[in-house]
Every structure is written in structure tokens, then in C-alpha cells.
Write an enzyme that holds these catalytic residues in place. Sequence first.
Site, PDB file in Angstrom:
ATOM      1  N   ARG A 206       0.589  -1.067   0.331  1.00 57.20           N
ATOM      2  CA  ARG A 206      -0.067   0.032   0.184  1.00 57.20           C
ATOM      3  C   ARG A 206       0.855   0.718   0.370  1.00 57.20           C
ATOM      4  NH1 ARG A 206      -3.551  -3.571   3.947  1.00 57.20           N
ATOM      5  NH2 ARG A 206      -5.322  -3.612   2.656  1.00 57.20           N
ATOM      6  N   GLN A 235       6.840  -4.584   4.130  1.00 64.76           N
ATOM      7  CA  GLN A 235       6.183  -5.896   4.203  1.00 64.76           C
ATOM      8  C   GLN A 235       6.445  -6.912   2.578  1.00 64.76           C
ATOM      9  OE1 GLN A 235       6.882  -7.134   8.566  1.00 64.76           O
ATOM     10  NE2 GLN A 235       4.390  -6.973   7.194  1.00 64.76           N
ATOM     11  N   ASN A 264       6.978 -10.598   4.512  1.00 65.93           N
ATOM     12  CA  ASN A 264       5.665 -10.334   4.394  1.00 65.93           C
ATOM     13  C   ASN A 264       5.492 -11.467   6.188  1.00 65.93           C
ATOM     14  OD1 ASN A 264       3.077  -9.519   5.660  1.00 65.93           O
ATOM     15  ND2 ASN A 264       2.331 -10.866   3.961  1.00 65.93           N
ATOM     16  N   ASP A 298      -1.593   1.690  11.251  1.00 63.83           N
ATOM     17  CA  ASP A 298      -1.869   0.948  10.680  1.00 63.83           C
ATOM     18  C   ASP A 298      -1.768   1.553   8.721  1.00 63.83           C
ATOM     19  OD1 ASP A 298      -2.776  -1.133   9.277  1.00 63.83           O
ATOM     20  OD2 ASP A 298      -4.085  -1.860  10.023  1.00 63.83           O
ATOM     21  N   ASP A 300      -3.514   1.754   5.504  1.00 64.99           N
ATOM     22  CA  ASP A 300      -4.083   2.048   4.993  1.00 64.99           C
ATOM     23  C   ASP A 300      -5.634   3.260   6.012  1.00 64.99           C
ATOM     24  OD1 ASP A 300      -5.373   0.128   6.601  1.00 64.99           O
ATOM     25  OD2 ASP A 300      -5.938  -1.007   5.220  1.00 64.99           O
ATOM     26  N   ASP A 409      -3.175  -7.451  18.310  1.00 63.52           N
ATOM     27  CA  ASP A 409      -3.726  -6.077  20.058  1.00 63.52           C
ATOM     28  C   ASP A 409      -3.955  -6.746  21.364  1.00 63.52           C
ATOM     29  OD1 ASP A 409      -5.806  -7.024  17.842  1.00 63.52           O
ATOM     30  OD2 ASP A 409      -5.741  -4.831  17.438  1.00 63.52           O
ATOM     31  N   HIS A 433     -10.217   4.707   8.226  1.00 71.23           N
ATOM     32  CA  HIS A 433      -9.550   3.125   7.771  1.00 71.23           C
ATOM     33  C   HIS A 433     -10.645   2.793   7.229  1.00 71.23           C
ATOM     34  CE1 HIS A 433      -8.169  -0.846   8.221  1.00 71.23           C
ATOM     35  NE2 HIS A 433      -6.792  -0.448   8.313  1.00 71.23           N
TER      36      HIS A 433
END
Length: 673
Positions: A206, A235, A264, A298, A300, A409, A433
Site C-alpha cells: 500500500r 513487507q 511479510n 496501520d 491504509d 492487539d 480506516h
Amino acid sequence: MSADNAQKTEQSADGNHEYLAKINTQPSTQTDLREVARVVFPADKDLDALPLYIDGPINREGPSSAGSDTANQHPDDIISRRSVRIRAGRRVSFGSYFNAFPASYWRRWTVADSVVLRVRTTGAGSLIVYRSNARGVSQRVEDRRVSGETTCEFELTLAPFGDGGWYWFDLISDEEGMVLDEASWLVPSQGRPVGRVTLGVTTFNRPDYCVNTIKTIANADGLDEVLDELIIVDQGNKLVQDEPDFAEAQKAMGGKLRMIRQGNMGGSGGFARNMYEVVEGRQGPDGVEKSDYVLILDDDILLESEGVLRAAAFADMCHTPSIVGGHMFDMYNKPLLNAYAEVVNSYRFLWGPIDGLGAVDFAERGLRSRPRLHRRWDADYNGWWMCLIPRVILEEIGLSLPVFIKWDDSEYSLRAKAAGYPTISLPGVAVWHVSWADKDDAVDWQAYFHERNRLIAALLHSPFSKGGRMLRESMTTETKHVVSMQYYPARSVLLAIQDVLDGPDRLHEMLPNRMPQIRGMKDKYSDGRVVKDLSQLPPVRRAKPPKRMEAPKSPTKAQLIPWALRTVLKQTLRPVREMAREYPEATVAHMDGHWSYLATLDSAIVSNADGTGASWYRRDPAQVRELMAESTKLHAELLSRWDELSEQYRAALPEITSPQAWARTFAENGPAQ
């Protein structure tokens, strides 16, 4: 109204403007104040996001009317990120998500016992300060008349905010209008130092989003005061550094951007790398100890950069080191908050928002119109779309679990809580998001990680014998997959259970490999293959029409077990209808693809969550028999071995989350080619 306020009102009425100016500009008696939240407005004058910054009229019944303050706001009224115009005769409330002060959170979690509101205005009008209680009842605290260029300060106690409540202010302009030049909330610093922050982003293919985030951070006002560096762990094989605007964004960071490439390993591996760099890189080039916090983001997202400053300031003032999380808004419906506070149901061992605190649409009703949001809600965990973690917590409890993409998380916050460190989802700290509504990761390759990582987290942290309801729900979920003709996720879930039974020793080894292995299974299953061009699929045909035209209703809780038994027996013994072998019996929209409906069909075209394609589900009695037999066997083994496995995972936790274990994994997984 206090005696002082009454006196001010009388003198204002007498036209004593000289006295009025004096009391309005009188500085606070507090010394050494720290600015902890600035009143801000949307970047790029984005009116879609404005309901989060300026509150509409109070309306507790339903959507706000088209005549609300935010609907009538003109883009030109937003003068800058900190300044807004209030047109003649209008009243504007800053009792909004981003600009009200969450007093109860500061009262409960920090050493602050008061807050100062500082407001600078130009023009004539009224300034009114409000507070609310835990029931959402608004109370006027103080009001002042202002004229010309004026700075007002209000010293406000935090004492009555034990269970909830906010502070905010409104401005009412006179006939010539007025301007809010800037406003901020400040607390006595009490000698607390300003902590340093490393921002950590993890990305996989991304690059455009990441470059936008770099630009946002580089251009944000005030971040230089707390930012050590921004680390992007790339990654993927579509590299951030290859984006056309990367060089410009990198230059704008002034040497505070560091790019790291590795294989990744999902969010877990990427965020663990961010954590590792903070823990192991404590000495800066000048010999000074580096970051006090890592704030992970994050890839995105759209970042409200003010939240970084707020999270760091809040963490600096906490009684004890605390994880400070930000909320997640919908990127494509900006006023929609996905969850206000999230918890783990310890009996079911399932995460999610507190009842009534999910899908909060501030475009329909603002903060002042939502009494439920005025109570303080204590979270069990915060998603890693935006989450600040103190270095001292990393050093004590370790880094992330090596579990790729789910439960990393929530497990981390449960681990921190057991060590005495709370997680606080702080209002006014947030990102935008991509919505979960456009994803259905329970029926794709992520079903494996939902199952495996939830089981691991339960083995580590469940307080109930045999994990409470965890195994029962696992069996139910697997049965739903099978009777819905979802054989790909059903097989993935069974593989997840087998991997849990094999113990914790291979978690690091599996981290880079399990995802491609699970995804590689898709072509073996018709329900796993997504067809983009639906004209390639055969038309719907059915020899006999269904007995009823509408989809059947889901069984009630009392009906569920007998219904499931009948359905499984029917699906394992009844032959597939002949025509259903060649033609789908129905076309099913994603939103209608409930397991109780799919279980009545022998084949169906089912669209995916994001609308880009569909899969052909086809019933296979042999697969039903095989999957249900294996599911029964594996769940029985899990039940019998639960206590033994729980001891194994808990004993292994310090090692598998240690910086040393992660260092070996990073070394063994170089960047993608």
C-alpha cells in the site's frame, strides 16, 4: 450562576467594557501549563468530516436536520487548521468529538486535577463554557462577553468527573460576526517531562497510503516537539520508496524517516519490528536515550495528526504507564465511528465493541446529543490501527505474539492488564480506516487466523475452566461453515485447531509461511474461488420452486441444536439435487448469505463482501461427512488437553514474545523480491 458571574453579567449590562476586557484577558493563576489538546478543524476544509469538529444542534431522537450548523458551514469559514469564522448572529458549538475535552478520562487516568481552557477570538459576541455529567446532562459553567481581540482563560476543576463527562465551549457572534483565532486545553505539568515518540507503520503493498501518511506527519504542526522518528516497515514487493512522491515526502521529514524492509509477517511481524526498534535502539546518535513510546499505525489510514500529540501528552500524565489507543472512523463515511470502546468477553472469549457503542454516526447526531458517550467507558484493548505503547511496558511484557493478523492487539492489552498496565481508548484521538463492512474475512483465508489466534489468546488468558464457552462456539462456527457449503474456511479452521494442538514452539517458524499455504488451498474449493465476470457462471435453474419464496428465518437459541442436528444429518445423507450439480439454485447477495439460508440450498452463487465478484457454493455430502467427523475429533482433543495446552502456552509466552526471539525471526526473513 456564581456571584462572580452574576457581577460580570451586571457590569456587562451597564456597558462597563473596560472591566469586561480586564476579566477576559486575565491570565490563569496556574503556572507551568502544558497544552494537551488544541481545538482544530478538518485538513483541506473537508466538510464531510466537519461533524467531528463542530457539533450540530442537540437532537437525541434521530438524524440532525439539514439546517444544522455543520450543514450550513461554508468551506471558506474554515480559515486554517485552528481558526474558524462564526458568521453574524450564528451560534457554533465546539462540543464535538475532536474539540470537546474528555474530562472524565483525564480525571480517572492522569495526575491532572484541573484543566485550563484558553480561547482567543476577534470580534464581538458571547463565549459560553459547558460541562456534562456521566448521564450526558449539559450544565452551563460560565459565560463571558467578548469584543475586539480577546484572550479568555477558564480554570476548570476535574473533581466531579469520576464516572463521565466532558467540557466544551460555544461561541455566539454579534451582528458583525467573529473569528475563533485559536483555542486549547491545558493542564498543570506537575514537573512531568515531555515524552519522545517513535511512529511505527507496517505496510504490505500500500505504498500510496504510506506516502500520504508520511506527508501528513511531515506537515503536521507541533509534531517535531515529540517525534523521534517515523519507521515504516515495508513487507511488500510494491515498495513505498518507489512511489513518485516518496523522495519529496522523505525530504520533508528532515531526516526523521527510516525505512526497513523485511518479509511479510503480517501486522504482528511488522509491528513487532517497530516495537523492537524502540526497545533495542534506546541510545540515539548523541548518546541520549531515545523514544519513550512507540505509536503504531496501520498503513491504509488517514491520520488526524493532532491525535498523536494528544496521545503522547495523555500518556505523559498517566498515573501509571498506560497503553493509549485511538479510535477508528470509516474512511468512506467519515463521521462514522466503528467502536467507542472495545472489550473481550472473557466467557465467550470474543472481542468487540461494548453494546451500543459500535457504528456511532456523528452525522446523524453529535456528541452533545448522545448521552451514552458522556459516560467514561473503559476498554480491554485497542486496535493497532493507532495505538501508543510505552517503552517500559515493552521491556517488561515483551513484544507482540507471532500470530500474523488477528488477536495480536487484543492479546497484548490483556497481557499488559495482567501486569498492571491499563489500555485507554482516548476520545479525540483517531484515524480513518477502510470499513470492516467491506470485508468478510471470516470466510476467506483469514478464517484460519481468526480461529487459531483466538484459541491461543484464550489458552493464555481465559479465567474459565476449559476456556468457558470458547470450544462450544468454535464447534458451532465450524458447523455453520460446513452447512453453508463454505468448505474452504471450514478446512482452514480445522488446520488452525491442529496447529494449536501442536503447541507454541512453531509459532515463529509458521509466521511467514502459513498465510501463503492457506491461500494456496483456495483453488481446491469452489467456494474459495472468486469469479470476477459473473457471465462465466451458469444461469440459475431449479427443477422445482422452493416451498417458500422468502428466505427461511434463523432458528432461535432453543431451536438451534435440534435444527443443527437435523441439518447436518440431511446434508450428510441426502443426495444433491441433480440439476444443482450443473446449475446454481439461487443468486445470493452477500448481505443475505446467512448460514441458515445457505443450508437449505444445494448450490448458489454468493457475492463477496466488497462486490468485486462471487463464488459458486456447491453442496458435497462426502465433504460434509469428512469435515464434521474431523471437527468432532479435534474439538474433543482440545477439550481433553485444554489445561495441559494452557500451561504450555503460558510457559512459552515470555520466550516467544522476547526481543531475542523476534530478532532471530527478522534475521531469517529477508525482504520480498
